[in-house]
Design a protein around this motif. Structure first.
Motif, short mmCIF file in Angstrom:
data_model
loop_
_atom_site.label_atom_id
_atom_site.label_comp_id
_atom_site.label_asym_id
_atom_site.label_seq_id
_atom_site.Cartn_x
_atom_site.Cartn_y
_atom_site.Cartn_z
N GLN A 1 10.41 22.73 4.06
CA GLN A 1 10.73 23.51 2.87
C GLN A 1 12.00 22.96 2.21
O GLN A 1 13.01 22.75 2.85
CB GLN A 1 10.94 24.98 3.23
CG GLN A 1 11.16 25.84 2.03
CD GLN A 1 11.26 27.31 2.40
OE1 GLN A 1 11.13 27.69 3.55
NE2 GLN A 1 11.49 28.12 1.40
N GLY A 2 11.89 22.67 0.93
CA GLY A 2 13.02 22.15 0.17
C GLY A 2 13.16 20.64 0.22
O GLY A 2 14.07 20.08 -0.37
N LEU A 3 12.23 19.98 0.91
CA LEU A 3 12.28 18.52 1.03
C LEU A 3 11.04 17.90 0.39
O LEU A 3 9.97 18.50 0.36
CB LEU A 3 12.34 18.09 2.49
CG LEU A 3 13.56 18.53 3.28
CD1 LEU A 3 13.40 18.13 4.75
CD2 LEU A 3 14.82 17.93 2.69
N GLU A 4 11.21 16.69 -0.11
CA GLU A 4 10.10 15.90 -0.62
C GLU A 4 9.98 14.67 0.27
O GLU A 4 10.97 14.00 0.55
CB GLU A 4 10.39 15.43 -2.06
CG GLU A 4 10.51 16.56 -3.06
CD GLU A 4 9.17 17.15 -3.44
OE1 GLU A 4 8.13 16.50 -3.20
OE2 GLU A 4 9.17 18.26 -3.98
N CYS A 5 8.79 14.38 0.73
CA CYS A 5 8.55 13.23 1.60
C CYS A 5 7.70 12.21 0.86
O CYS A 5 6.71 12.58 0.24
CB CYS A 5 7.85 13.66 2.88
SG CYS A 5 8.79 14.88 3.78
N ARG A 6 8.11 10.96 0.95
CA ARG A 6 7.37 9.89 0.29
C ARG A 6 7.20 8.72 1.24
O ARG A 6 8.09 8.39 2.01
CB ARG A 6 8.09 9.39 -0.97
CG ARG A 6 8.26 10.43 -2.05
CD ARG A 6 6.92 10.85 -2.63
NE ARG A 6 7.07 11.84 -3.67
CZ ARG A 6 7.01 13.16 -3.48
NH1 ARG A 6 6.83 13.64 -2.27
NH2 ARG A 6 7.14 14.00 -4.48
N GLU A 7 6.07 8.07 1.13
CA GLU A 7 5.81 6.85 1.88
C GLU A 7 6.59 5.71 1.24
O GLU A 7 6.70 5.64 0.02
CB GLU A 7 4.31 6.56 1.82
CG GLU A 7 3.86 5.39 2.61
CD GLU A 7 2.34 5.29 2.59
OE1 GLU A 7 1.75 5.33 3.68
OE2 GLU A 7 1.76 5.19 1.49
N VAL A 8 7.13 4.83 2.08
CA VAL A 8 7.83 3.65 1.57
C VAL A 8 6.91 2.45 1.77
O VAL A 8 6.42 2.19 2.87
CB VAL A 8 9.17 3.42 2.30
CG1 VAL A 8 9.87 2.18 1.76
CG2 VAL A 8 10.08 4.64 2.15
N ILE A 9 6.67 1.73 0.68
CA ILE A 9 5.78 0.58 0.69
C ILE A 9 6.63 -0.69 0.78
O ILE A 9 7.52 -0.91 -0.04
CB ILE A 9 4.91 0.52 -0.58
CG1 ILE A 9 4.16 1.84 -0.79
CG2 ILE A 9 3.97 -0.67 -0.55
CD1 ILE A 9 3.16 2.17 0.28
N GLY A 10 6.35 -1.50 1.78
CA GLY A 10 7.04 -2.78 1.95
C GLY A 10 6.19 -3.93 1.42
O GLY A 10 5.16 -3.71 0.77
N ALA A 11 6.60 -5.13 1.74
CA ALA A 11 5.90 -6.32 1.25
C ALA A 11 4.46 -6.39 1.74
O ALA A 11 3.60 -6.98 1.08
CB ALA A 11 6.66 -7.57 1.69
N HIS A 12 4.18 -5.78 2.89
CA HIS A 12 2.84 -5.87 3.47
C HIS A 12 2.15 -4.51 3.58
O HIS A 12 1.27 -4.31 4.39
CB HIS A 12 2.91 -6.53 4.85
CG HIS A 12 3.54 -7.88 4.80
ND1 HIS A 12 2.92 -8.99 4.24
CD2 HIS A 12 4.75 -8.31 5.20
CE1 HIS A 12 3.72 -10.02 4.32
NE2 HIS A 12 4.84 -9.64 4.90
N GLY A 13 2.59 -3.57 2.77
CA GLY A 13 1.97 -2.25 2.79
C GLY A 13 2.91 -1.18 3.29
O GLY A 13 4.12 -1.39 3.34
N PRO A 14 2.36 -0.02 3.66
CA PRO A 14 3.21 1.09 4.12
C PRO A 14 4.08 0.68 5.30
O PRO A 14 3.64 -0.04 6.19
CB PRO A 14 2.19 2.14 4.55
CG PRO A 14 0.96 1.80 3.80
CD PRO A 14 0.95 0.30 3.67
N GLU A 15 5.32 1.13 5.29
CA GLU A 15 6.27 0.82 6.35
C GLU A 15 6.14 1.81 7.49
O GLU A 15 5.90 3.00 7.27
CB GLU A 15 7.71 0.87 5.82
CG GLU A 15 8.03 -0.25 4.88
CD GLU A 15 8.31 -1.58 5.57
OE1 GLU A 15 8.23 -1.66 6.82
OE2 GLU A 15 8.62 -2.54 4.86
#
Length: 129
Positions: A84-98
């Protein structure tokens, strides 16, 4: 990241988006692995990462993130009761999701066989150390 953060409107992030952001780490978490992971990803973007370590629990780090004091990398499972109160995002690197490095361990006398914690419950890219 806290709700309302300028990056929260994105579906996913790249490391270049995170240059200059402060990352909050807890001394009680595997901070050496995560610190090295951040250096390996941010330094190639031309700057050292901004890492602020605190001697507090992970839930306290989440409260600090909600208060706008920085961002944090975490496993999705760590957010089960704290999202609650947080936003989560995937981080994409040079070869896809980290994938953030993680470890699991328990005392030798604990009756938890390795097979009880399967890669299905931890993700298909689990590496046991």
């Amino acid at each position: 990241m806290p709700q309302g953060h300028p990056l929260a409107d994105r579906v996913s992030l790249r490391w270049t988006d995170l240059v200059g952001e402060a990352f909050l780490l807890s001394h009680s978490e595997p901070s050496d692995e995560v610190r090295n992971f951040l250096f390996d990803r941010i330094r190639p973007q031309g700057r050292a990462p901004v890492i602020v370590e605190h001697n507090v629990s992970l839930p306290t780090i989440f409260r600090m993130v909600r208060a706008g004091q920085g961002l944090s990398l975490c496993l999705e499972s760590a957010l089960a009761d704290s999202a609650q109160g947080l936003e989560c995002r995937e981080v994409i690197g040079a070869h896809g999701p980290e994938l953030v490095p993680a470890s699991a361990c328990w005392l030798p006398n604990t009756k938890i066989p390795r097979s009880a914690v399967s890669s299905a419950s931890c993700g298909e890219n689990t590496v046991w150390r």
